[in-house]
Scaffold this motif. Structure first.
Motif, PDB file in Angstrom:
ATOM      1  N   UNK A  35      55.871  17.882  45.299  1.00 46.02           N
ATOM      2  CA  UNK A  35      54.465  18.171  45.029  1.00 46.02           C
ATOM      3  C   UNK A  35      54.027  19.387  45.839  1.00 46.02           C
ATOM      4  N   UNK A  36      52.758  19.681  45.822  1.00 42.43           N
ATOM      5  CA  UNK A  36      52.250  20.844  46.545  1.00 42.43           C
ATOM      6  C   UNK A  36      51.944  20.549  48.008  1.00 42.43           C
ATOM      7  N   UNK A  37      52.183  19.329  48.455  1.00 41.77           N
ATOM      8  CA  UNK A  37      52.038  19.018  49.878  1.00 41.77           C
ATOM      9  C   UNK A  37      53.278  19.555  50.590  1.00 41.77           C
ATOM     10  N   UNK A  38      53.108  20.656  51.276  1.00 40.84           N
ATOM     11  CA  UNK A  38      54.248  21.338  51.885  1.00 40.84           C
ATOM     12  C   UNK A  38      54.984  20.426  52.862  1.00 40.84           C
ATOM     13  N   UNK A  39      56.291  20.450  52.780  1.00 38.32           N
ATOM     14  CA  UNK A  39      57.231  19.758  53.666  1.00 38.32           C
ATOM     15  C   UNK A  39      57.366  18.263  53.368  1.00 38.32           C
ATOM     16  N   UNK A  40      56.545  17.691  52.486  1.00 37.27           N
ATOM     17  CA  UNK A  40      56.629  16.252  52.258  1.00 37.27           C
ATOM     18  C   UNK A  40      57.903  15.882  51.510  1.00 37.27           C
ATOM     19  N   UNK A  46      53.332  22.695  61.413  1.00 33.67           N
ATOM     20  CA  UNK A  46      52.010  22.166  61.125  1.00 33.67           C
ATOM     21  C   UNK A  46      51.994  20.786  60.516  1.00 33.67           C
ATOM     22  N   UNK A  47      53.092  20.360  59.922  1.00 34.62           N
ATOM     23  CA  UNK A  47      53.133  19.078  59.226  1.00 34.62           C
ATOM     24  C   UNK A  47      53.905  18.051  60.058  1.00 34.62           C
ATOM     25  N   UNK A  48      53.215  16.955  60.418  1.00 39.61           N
ATOM     26  CA  UNK A  48      53.808  15.958  61.305  1.00 39.61           C
ATOM     27  C   UNK A  48      55.028  15.267  60.739  1.00 39.61           C
ATOM     28  N   UNK A  49      55.182  15.286  59.401  1.00 40.74           N
ATOM     29  CA  UNK A  49      56.333  14.622  58.800  1.00 40.74           C
ATOM     30  C   UNK A  49      57.642  15.231  59.294  1.00 40.74           C
ATOM     31  N   UNK A  50      57.610  16.494  59.716  1.00 37.75           N
ATOM     32  CA  UNK A  50      58.846  17.135  60.175  1.00 37.75           C
ATOM     33  C   UNK A  50      59.326  16.579  61.506  1.00 37.75           C
ATOM     34  N   UNK A  51      58.409  16.258  62.406  1.00 37.97           N
ATOM     35  CA  UNK A  51      58.828  15.612  63.646  1.00 37.97           C
ATOM     36  C   UNK A  51      59.433  14.252  63.336  1.00 37.97           C
ATOM     37  N   UNK A  52      58.821  13.509  62.407  1.00 37.70           N
ATOM     38  CA  UNK A  52      59.362  12.209  62.032  1.00 37.70           C
ATOM     39  C   UNK A  52      60.772  12.352  61.461  1.00 37.70           C
ATOM     40  N   UNK A  53      60.984  13.374  60.656  1.00 35.93           N
ATOM     41  CA  UNK A  53      62.312  13.587  60.062  1.00 35.93           C
ATOM     42  C   UNK A  53      63.349  13.895  61.133  1.00 35.93           C
ATOM     43  N   UNK A  54      62.973  14.695  62.128  1.00 36.43           N
ATOM     44  CA  UNK A  54      63.918  15.017  63.199  1.00 36.43           C
ATOM     45  C   UNK A  54      64.266  13.770  64.006  1.00 36.43           C
ATOM     46  N   UNK A  55      63.280  12.909  64.240  1.00 38.10           N
ATOM     47  CA  UNK A  55      63.560  11.664  64.952  1.00 38.10           C
ATOM     48  C   UNK A  55      64.493  10.776  64.127  1.00 38.10           C
ATOM     49  N   UNK A  56      64.335  10.813  62.798  1.00 36.41           N
ATOM     50  CA  UNK A  56      65.220  10.035  61.924  1.00 36.41           C
ATOM     51  C   UNK A  56      66.653  10.558  61.922  1.00 36.41           C
ATOM     52  N   UNK A  90      54.885  -3.160  58.575  1.00 39.43           N
ATOM     53  CA  UNK A  90      54.744  -4.197  59.594  1.00 39.43           C
ATOM     54  C   UNK A  90      53.499  -5.041  59.304  1.00 39.43           C
ATOM     55  N   UNK A  91      52.426  -4.387  58.955  1.00 34.72           N
ATOM     56  CA  UNK A  91      51.258  -4.990  58.328  1.00 34.72           C
ATOM     57  C   UNK A  91      50.895  -4.086  57.163  1.00 34.72           C
ATOM     58  N   UNK A  92      50.395  -4.687  56.074  1.00 30.87           N
ATOM     59  CA  UNK A  92      50.107  -3.890  54.888  1.00 30.87           C
ATOM     60  C   UNK A  92      49.119  -2.777  55.138  1.00 30.87           C
ATOM     61  N   UNK A  93      48.252  -2.971  56.130  1.00 29.74           N
ATOM     62  CA  UNK A  93      47.242  -1.970  56.457  1.00 29.74           C
ATOM     63  C   UNK A  93      47.853  -0.621  56.837  1.00 29.74           C
ATOM     64  N   UNK A  94      49.098  -0.648  57.334  1.00 27.51           N
ATOM     65  CA  UNK A  94      49.678   0.565  57.914  1.00 27.51           C
ATOM     66  C   UNK A  94      50.315   1.496  56.892  1.00 27.51           C
ATOM     67  N   UNK A  95      50.305   1.096  55.619  1.00 28.98           N
ATOM     68  CA  UNK A  95      50.908   1.969  54.615  1.00 28.98           C
ATOM     69  C   UNK A  95      50.186   3.309  54.523  1.00 28.98           C
ATOM     70  N   UNK A  96      48.899   3.346  54.958  1.00 33.04           N
ATOM     71  CA  UNK A  96      48.128   4.575  54.748  1.00 33.04           C
ATOM     72  C   UNK A  96      48.668   5.756  55.539  1.00 33.04           C
ATOM     73  N   UNK A  97      49.559   5.517  56.493  1.00 35.16           N
ATOM     74  CA  UNK A  97      50.245   6.630  57.144  1.00 35.16           C
ATOM     75  C   UNK A  97      51.181   7.351  56.200  1.00 35.16           C
ATOM     76  N   UNK A  98      51.483   6.729  55.058  1.00 35.96           N
ATOM     77  CA  UNK A  98      52.380   7.320  54.055  1.00 35.96           C
ATOM     78  C   UNK A  98      51.650   7.587  52.750  1.00 35.96           C
TER      79      UNK A  98
END
Length: 711
Positions: free
Chosen positions: A78-83, A129-139, A456-464
């Protein structure tokens, strides 16, 4: 690459330079590109697909290099860069796991295949600028997410939209995130093609040898603005005075080749003229209305198809002997395995008793029977999320840990010798966005793996939320990209406060293409369920693999029902010729006396039913809507037709009025059933739930009593 045993390359990139890469290297036919520019679809005319913009085009092609084949895939984005980056990592691991030498490992050893590589192309402003990249490096080096290293190509144009580096980041280099995992960064002048090639070769050798991430920072510039029609001098006048007076890379390199007598000026002009002639030819051909063969369901997906409009009942039951076999094997351990003493009694012995008696099977047992039977049939299952091996509520225990050695054992992987179907338990990092993107990548790699992501709880999906909005809910509509990803979102108003109560069911319902004035079919974009019984959950998981198409499944998962004494199922509900029930009718109500019908979904049924039994109310029936999307109109019509004297119909929910399923259910019920539907539940709120215990208890009592007292 082919000399190093490589067979598959998974590439992801955003927009800039994408079309040149597709047509120049990845065999993407220019006439298809020109068709898209003319406003025509990239898919065959008969395909049910909305399509996407030109900057999201992709290619999956076989290159012939030194008489060896190399399959290269450019992923959709999509147009969300780096996602797209975690999706590409998941797809890479998914492809690896279709190759025999890249097997599963119960003990979390790093296993990958040398035949697959992941290449990510980034922008210099987007990457830091996109936090998903730090998450990917940790993965990148964690068990069950490791893919043997990614090659990162940083297109460093020194400009993000209109912002210079000083406004785009706080660090000196756009690649400084690489320091978090000690990944090497090779800086190279983008004006020097030969040095760029050399840097790329070094990066490739590093990745092949060390199986770690490596970065190539190409120091470049962007000749035009954000697009070819933009005027960059409006905001960046000084740098663009330099750029406008600087020859392009092809012109500079051509001049160099002429200077050292490798090419003549006539050679250069002929190369350019021939290429332009070829492009003009393909431009004319693009106007022809030629049939375009569909390559959507090919390779591993050849047996799959698009879902049809009609709702089909799938027999997902299992032979009784196999149910007993799987149930026993799900808690069988090796000799001398030191299991936790609490698990020996509460998990192992209790499950064996339930399987033997064939009664009162709980949620975790139903899950084990579903997964084990799928493994037995040769499907793979992967469960990922935070602490999923044990389960947030200490209910699953699909992964056992030896109390003396901490060795891991997954019983369902040792049911039979030479077992082909494997269960992978991927306890993830504390991430939603990257991990869910990774699991989506797993899901599009093969239709024969069931990826389950549990919040972990359904509420937390909004991070994705970006992954859900741009991939899961409309990947098939935009790109004809099927996915069987299953999301488990624990949900329930139990007094745990605003962030531990609601999986925001209303958001998912708003993301469906369900029809308010017609009967839904299996071809809705996502399936959303709120099951109330373990057997229902069993059939849902099995249905994900048994069907000949794939759809994302959103499960409003239970918390207190995991151990609720009434939320159990007999083994007979799992046997052959049983299936998921979209509607569960009321077998306790005396239909001739019923004047009020309460519609409900999921866990809320049990408190209403308990109140009815305690109060002795004989005039109320409770119907459970287990499938919210597709909305089961026909089944519901058949059920309410049984209550000839019913005058009042109520939708009852725990959630506030502006949340939950109310706004989804009301128009469908009234339009399709021709009756008025009244609301009972919490009043509209800004917060999903209250945080005060006394206030919660008062509300909980009110939402139970109100449906029975409402006239």
């Amino acid at each position: 690459m082919v000399e190093d045993n490589l067979e598959h390359v998974i590439i992801c990139a955003a927009h800039r330079g994408r079309l040149n890469l597709l047509t120049g290297l990845l065999n993407f036919p220019p006439e298809k590109l020109f068709r898209k520019l003319r406003g025509l679809s990239e898919f065959p005319d008969a395909t049910r697909c909305t399509g996407d913009v030109i900057s999201h085009l992709v290619s999956s092609t076989d290159l012939n290099i030194d008489k060896k084949g190399l399959h290269v895939t450019m992923l959709r984005n999509p147009s969300h860069l780096e996602i797209v980056n975690p999706v590409s990592m998941g797809k890479t691991r998914g492809v690896m796991q279709t190759i025999k030498e890249a097997a599963y490992s119960d003990n979390e050893d790093a296993i990958w295949s040398d035949k697959v590589i992941n290449i990510q192309i980034h922008g210099d402003a987007a990457y830091p600028g996109q936090g998903v990249n730090q998450e990917c490096l940790v993965l990148s080096k964690t068990p069950h997410f490791e893919i043997g290293g990614t090659i990162h190509l940083m297109i460093n144009n020194q400009l993000g939209f209109t912002s210079p580096p000083s406004r785009s980041r706080s660090s000196r280099y756009c690649t400084d995130l690489a320091k978090t995992i000690s990944a090497p960064v090779i800086h190279v002048n983008g004006d020097n093609p030969e040095m760029v090639v050399r840097a790329a070769r070094i990066a490739f050798k590093y990745q092949r040898h060390f199986r770690k991430d490596v970065f190539v920072d190409l120091n470049c510039f962007r000749r035009w603005g954000h697009n070819e029609l933009d005027d960059p001098t409006i905001t960046n006048p000084l740098i663009y005075k330099i750029i406008q007076n600087r020859a392009s890379v092809p012109d500079r390199y051509a001049e160099k080749l002429v200077d050292i007598n490798i090419l003549t000026r006539e050679n250069v002009e002929n190369i350019i003229d021939n290429h332009i002639t070829w492009l003009n030819k393909t431009l004319k051909e693009s106007s022809k209305d030629a049939s375009r063969p569909s390559t959507v369901y090919a390779g591993r997906w050849a047996k799959m198809k698009q879902a049809e409009a009609n709702i089909t009942q799938w027999d997902t039951g299992v032979e009784l002997g196999l149910l007993h076999f799987v149930g026993e094997k799900s808690v069988q351990m090796p000799p001398n395995f030191a299991i936790h003493p609490q698990l020996l009694k509460n998990h192992v012995q209790n499950r064996l008793k339930k399987i033997e008696s064939g009664d009162a099977l709980d949620w975790s047992t139903a899950e084990a029977l579903a997964i084990g039977s799928l493994l037995y049939q040769g499907y793979n299952v992967r469960i990922s999320g935070q602490d999923v091996g044990r389960g947030t509520f200490s209910q699953r225990h699909a992964m056992l840990v030896d109390q003396s050695t901490e060795a891991i054992f997954i019983p369902l992987n040792s049911m039979v010798g030479n077992q082909t179907g494997k269960l992978e338990i991927a306890n993830s990092i504390l991430s939603e966005e990257a991990v869910l993107g990774f699991e989506y990548g797993i899901s599009i790699a093969s239709p024969f793996t069931l990826p389950i992501w549990e919040a972990q709880f359904g509420d937390f999906f909004n991070g994705a939320q970006i992954i859900i909005d741009t991939y899961i809910t409309n990947g098939e509509a935009k790109w004809m990209l099927s996915s069987g990803l299953t999301m488990l979102l624990p949900h329930g108003y139990d007094g745990a406060g605003p962030e531990h109560s609601s999986c925001r069911l209303e958001r998912f319902l708003q993301l469906t293409n369900s029809k308010e004035n017609g009967v839904d079919g299996d071809d809705v974009n996502i399936h959303i369920v709120n099951p109330s019984e373990p057997a229902q959950y069993f059939h849902l998981l099995r249905r994900q693999m048994i069907r000949d198409y794939r759809k994302p499944l959103i499960v409003v998962a239970p918390k207190i029902l995991l151990r609720h004494p009434a939320a159990v199922s007999p083994l007979s509900d799992f046997e052959l010729r049983t299936s998921f029930k979209s509607i569960i009718g009321d077998d306790k109500a005396e239909k001739c006396n019923v004047t009020k019908v309460i519609l409900v979904s999921g866990k809320h049924y049990y408190v209403l039913n308990n109140y009815r039994e305690t109060s002795g109310d004989k005039n109320v029936a409770i119907i459970r809507i287990e499938s919210l999307c597709p909305f089961p109109v026909q089944e519901l019509l058949e059920e309410i037709a049984k209550y000839k004297h019913a005058k009042t119909f109520i939708w009852s929910q725990e959630e506030p009025r502006n949340m939950g399923a109310w706004s989804f259910i009301k128009p469908r019920f009234e339009n399709l059933c021709g009756r008025q539907l009244k609301y009972c539940g919490r009043e509209s709120m800004a917060s999903p739930a209250v945080g005060d215990g006394q206030m919660h208890q008062r509300e909980a009592n009110e939402v139970i009593i109100e449906p029975f007292t409402l006239k």
